[in-house]
Write an enzyme that holds these catalytic residues in place. Structure first.
Site: not given
Ligand code: GDP
Ligand code: MN
Length: 412
Positions: A118, A206
């Site tokens: 992530y 993101e």
């Protein structure tokens, strides 16, 4: 992520975000957008290869777990998956129970990740810094709420004076993976992401997952980009990407008239000038157990005609039991201007439910006089607490729900 009518953000689709990030040199799989099953099949044929991912393009995450991401091993499977995805609204943990209609698909070559990380950049409000957020555990494990342990999260504020924030990016990469070969790759992606973040005036980017392939290469499999719409005037090309399909029509109509309007489930119509005052008004009502029917904020640039349009829009809601108008006159929005707009609106749609008006500031008395001389059933509150008391009393008689429209009908 919450879609929020008055938060100034612009969300773009995954395929558009990937195209943008690719232009900054961030590796993404090859892909093509499709608006029908036939187009999806053609896209897969055009891309070549032997395994594809078909991804629903909606403004919400959690698609993987909700069946919004499909894999296909031949062109027939691509078509079948596309038909299934386009057939009905997709309900994910982020969409709410009615889901979102899937109108576009993104067809990509499928890749085989060895690991899923992530990586995100956002503005940390407590420090005011553009901040890197990384985790060794990305992909579905994060979105499904399996919160990574604190030692699995890396958070590093960037230094605006340092070009590309290279040191923060390198430190982040070193802490995100033990795979020596992957560290420079992740660091490179982080630096490119940083540049993209600043140049696009983003508020969040993101990559989840940022996949590490067996050869150590890093590829962004899913991206979420949120742009700051206050800066959109600097990016005419990005404005064109804006997709308002998922925004309720009344919010769009209101926005065109310089009104922020968000429908809610209750029965008390709320009008205020300024988002802060509007939210405070809604909060005060909710504290008393009174359920607002809407949030409505008159922007400072709104004209009398535009404010009247906002009122008409609110009045179309047949479950209203009473209305609270909370105006702090100053600058361009004066109390008499709002009063004139109310009179204008109710000339076409007569109001027969109580309207509690709290006018303060510029031309408050003139505004009251205008309303008092009109047919509008206005009652004037001394101050905001008095206004909320009055609303509470009206609401107590007609709390709404299934009885609300009957109550209105009785008064009409
Ligand atoms: P989200 O659920 O809305 O966040 O959608 P994602 O695009 O993140 O997809 C969900 C999951 O599908 C990812 O975490 C990956 O595990 C998987 N996935 C997405 N694209 C690919 C791909 O090209 N190849 C493989 N093997 N898995 C993928
Ligand atoms: Mn994802």
């Amino acid at each position: 992520m919450i879609r929020n009518g008055w938060e100034d953000t612009v969300r773009i689709h995954e395929y558009q975000a990937k195209r943008l990030l690719k232009s900054y040199g961030i590796p993404v799989p090859r892909g093509a957008v499709a608006f029908s099953a036939a187009e999806a099949e053609a896209a897969a044929r055009f891309l070549g290869g032997e395994r594809w991912v078909i991804k629903a393009q909606i403004h919400a995450g959690g698609r993987g777990e909700a069946g919004g991401i499909a894999f296909a091993n031949d062109l027939d499977e691509v078509k079948i998956a596309a038909e299934r995805l386009l057939a009905k609204p997709l309900v994910t943990a982020e969409t709410g129970p009615t889901g979102l209609r899937v109108k576009r698909l993104y067809v990509e070559e499928a890749v085989q990740p060895a690991r899923e990380l992530y990586l995100a950049l956002y503005v940390d409000r407590s420090t005011g810094q553009v901040t890197f957020l990384g985790s060794r555990r990305g992909g579905v494990s994060i979105t499904s709420g399996a919160v990574p342990r604190p030692e699995e999260i890396v958070k590093i504020g960037s230094d605006p004076d340092e070009p590309a924030s290279g040191r923060a990016a390198d430190e982040l990469a070193a802490r995100m993976t033990d795979d020596e070969a992957a560290v420079p790759q992740v660091g490179d992606v982080a630096k490119r992401l940083y540049r993209a973040f600043w140049e696009l005036d983003a508020s969040l980017i993101e990559l989840n997952p940022l996949a590490l392939l067996t050869n150590g290469r890093a590829v962004a499999l899913d991206t979420r980009v949120i742009l700051d719409d206050n800066a959109l005037f600097r990016h005419p090309a990005l404005e064109a990407l804006r997709d308002d399909e998922d925004t309720p029509p009344e919010e769009l109509e209101a926005a065109r008239h310089e009104i922020n309007y968000v429908a809610m489930a209750g029965t008390v119509g709320c009008v205020a000038n300024g988002a802060g005052l509007g939210m405070a008004t809604v909060d005060l009502l909710k504290l008393r157990g009174v359920e607002p029917a809407n949030f409505m904020d008159i922007r400072p640039v709104a004209t009398r005609e535009q404010i009247a349009t906002g009122f008409r829009m609110m009045l179309r809601n047949s479950s209203l039991t009473c209305i609270l108008v909370n105006i702090f006159g100053g600058g361009i929005i004066r109390c008499d201007l709002v009063a004139e707009a109310m009179v204008l609106a109710t000339r076409e749609i007569p109001i027969r439910i109580p309207v509690v008006v709290r006018f303060a500031g510029t031309n408050a008395e003139l505004g009251q006089k205008l309303l008092a001389n009109s047919a509008l059933p206005a009652e004037f509150a001394r101050d905001l607490p008095d206004a909320v008391d009055r609303i509470e009393r009206h609401y107590g008689k007609h709390p709404g729900g299934s009885t609300a429209s009957r109550a209105v009908a009785a008064w009409v």
